[in-house]
Write an enzyme that holds these catalytic residues in place. Sequence first.
Site, mmCIF file in Angstrom:
data_model
loop_
_atom_site.group_PDB
_atom_site.id
_atom_site.type_symbol
_atom_site.label_atom_id
_atom_site.label_comp_id
_atom_site.label_asym_id
_atom_site.label_seq_id
_atom_site.Cartn_x
_atom_site.Cartn_y
_atom_site.Cartn_z
ATOM 1 N N CYS A 143 0.560 0.450 -3.076
ATOM 2 C CA CYS A 143 -0.357 -0.330 -2.245
ATOM 3 C C CYS A 143 -1.572 -0.794 -3.041
ATOM 4 O O CYS A 143 -2.311 0.037 -3.591
ATOM 5 C CB CYS A 143 -0.810 0.523 -1.062
ATOM 6 S SG CYS A 143 -2.104 -0.243 -0.064
ATOM 7 N N TRP A 174 4.722 5.529 6.254
ATOM 8 C CA TRP A 174 4.402 6.321 5.075
ATOM 9 C C TRP A 174 4.733 7.788 5.337
ATOM 10 O O TRP A 174 4.393 8.329 6.391
ATOM 11 C CB TRP A 174 2.918 6.210 4.737
ATOM 12 C CG TRP A 174 2.447 4.859 4.296
ATOM 13 C CD1 TRP A 174 1.793 3.923 5.049
ATOM 14 C CD2 TRP A 174 2.559 4.289 2.985
ATOM 15 N NE1 TRP A 174 1.497 2.816 4.291
ATOM 16 C CE2 TRP A 174 1.951 3.011 3.018
ATOM 17 C CE3 TRP A 174 3.108 4.745 1.776
ATOM 18 C CZ2 TRP A 174 1.881 2.185 1.901
ATOM 19 C CZ3 TRP A 174 3.043 3.926 0.659
ATOM 20 C CH2 TRP A 174 2.440 2.655 0.727
ATOM 21 N N ARG A 177 -2.539 1.478 13.932
ATOM 22 C CA ARG A 177 -1.808 1.454 12.663
ATOM 23 C C ARG A 177 -2.253 2.641 11.803
ATOM 24 O O ARG A 177 -3.415 3.043 11.816
ATOM 25 C CB ARG A 177 -2.051 0.148 11.910
ATOM 26 C CG ARG A 177 -1.537 -1.085 12.632
ATOM 27 C CD ARG A 177 -1.841 -2.341 11.825
ATOM 28 N NE ARG A 177 -1.146 -2.322 10.549
ATOM 29 C CZ ARG A 177 -1.654 -2.793 9.411
ATOM 30 N NH1 ARG A 177 -2.883 -3.279 9.386
ATOM 31 N NH2 ARG A 177 -0.949 -2.750 8.299
ATOM 32 N N THR A 184 -2.569 3.513 8.073
ATOM 33 C CA THR A 184 -2.575 2.832 6.791
ATOM 34 C C THR A 184 -3.231 3.691 5.702
ATOM 35 O O THR A 184 -3.934 4.661 5.984
ATOM 36 C CB THR A 184 -3.345 1.509 6.888
ATOM 37 O OG1 THR A 184 -4.702 1.791 7.301
ATOM 38 C CG2 THR A 184 -2.702 0.568 7.904
ATOM 39 N N VAL A 185 -2.960 3.325 4.465
ATOM 40 C CA VAL A 185 -3.662 3.894 3.319
ATOM 41 C C VAL A 185 -4.555 2.799 2.743
ATOM 42 O O VAL A 185 -4.278 1.612 2.940
ATOM 43 C CB VAL A 185 -2.668 4.395 2.240
ATOM 44 C CG1 VAL A 185 -1.977 5.644 2.710
ATOM 45 C CG2 VAL A 185 -1.656 3.314 1.841
ATOM 46 N N GLU A 206 -10.815 2.135 5.224
ATOM 47 C CA GLU A 206 -10.988 0.752 4.767
ATOM 48 C C GLU A 206 -11.315 0.780 3.278
ATOM 49 O O GLU A 206 -12.363 1.297 2.876
ATOM 50 C CB GLU A 206 -12.095 0.065 5.560
ATOM 51 C CG GLU A 206 -12.600 -1.244 4.971
ATOM 52 C CD GLU A 206 -11.490 -2.225 4.655
ATOM 53 O OE1 GLU A 206 -11.400 -2.652 3.484
ATOM 54 O OE2 GLU A 206 -10.706 -2.539 5.568
ATOM 55 N N SER A 207 -10.429 0.219 2.464
ATOM 56 C CA SER A 207 -10.551 0.352 1.013
ATOM 57 C C SER A 207 -11.867 -0.196 0.473
ATOM 58 O O SER A 207 -12.488 0.407 -0.410
ATOM 59 C CB SER A 207 -9.379 -0.347 0.320
ATOM 60 O OG SER A 207 -9.386 -1.752 0.572
ATOM 61 N N TYR A 248 -0.556 -12.640 -0.076
ATOM 62 C CA TYR A 248 0.185 -12.345 1.152
ATOM 63 C C TYR A 248 0.290 -13.585 2.032
ATOM 64 O O TYR A 248 1.315 -13.796 2.709
ATOM 65 C CB TYR A 248 -0.490 -11.199 1.918
ATOM 66 C CG TYR A 248 -0.296 -9.863 1.244
ATOM 67 C CD1 TYR A 248 0.791 -9.054 1.559
ATOM 68 C CD2 TYR A 248 -1.190 -9.415 0.271
ATOM 69 C CE1 TYR A 248 0.979 -7.836 0.935
ATOM 70 C CE2 TYR A 248 -1.009 -8.201 -0.369
ATOM 71 C CZ TYR A 248 0.078 -7.413 -0.032
ATOM 72 O OH TYR A 248 0.271 -6.209 -0.667
#
Length: 258
Positions: free
Chosen positions: A13, A46, A72, A74-75, A90-91, A136
Amino acid sequence: EAGRYVLIVGMSCPWAHRTLATRVSKGLEGAIALQTVYPSTDEGMWLFDKPFQGCRTLPEFYRHSQTGYSGRSTVPVLWDSQTNTIVNNESAEIIELLNSEFSELAKGPDLYPDALRDRIDELNQKIYTTVNNGVYRCGFAQTQAAYNQAVGELFSTLDALDTILENQRYLCGEQLTLADVRLFTTLIRFDVAYHGIFKCNRRRIVDYKNLGDYLADIYQLPGIANTCDIDAVKRDYFGNLFPLNPGGIVPIGPEGLK
């Protein structure tokens, strides 16, 4: 606080990769533990490499953190092991937290210095829209017009970034910043995945005069190569994005990336 937090990532990711790259750039490997997950084609979620907090899947873990959670899963995830809480998922925010809130434990430089923040923010906004998310937009475009617009904006930005790098090492000068971290994780996947499966094939990064060298420069920085799992990138992009690659065939190349 050293040993209190755990960073949960999937190696393929790009958003999770940002946090990995920031963690090593700041020298926080000894202070923040790492837990990895991998995508299951059969289950569509995941899965932990080994059970974590009694959870086998990431959705289980989210529900473990917040009873009744149905959103969701998410990573990346920054987990507080003392309060059993997801601090953030949140990255863009996690990398700022790693840079600032863990500064007393860090061994690396400030990646978001006050003097460069306006420039970093300006670059991040443009890069996110047209490059990080832009690939994307190309890959999942539903019309030719949407694809044409996305791919045009993508390569227009890459052309501009290549020009910026003609006379300086990094995007904001001679100092690595969060803008570089956020761009790097897309660039390292570009020739391997996005160029092919997302139809971002006007040019490869290696074809650029400066972007290719810039990518190689960041890759060789201490610890960065160990955050890059090219096999996982190829396996997950070509093996798990069924609508774009129904045969699930993972390409052999390109050569030179490990």
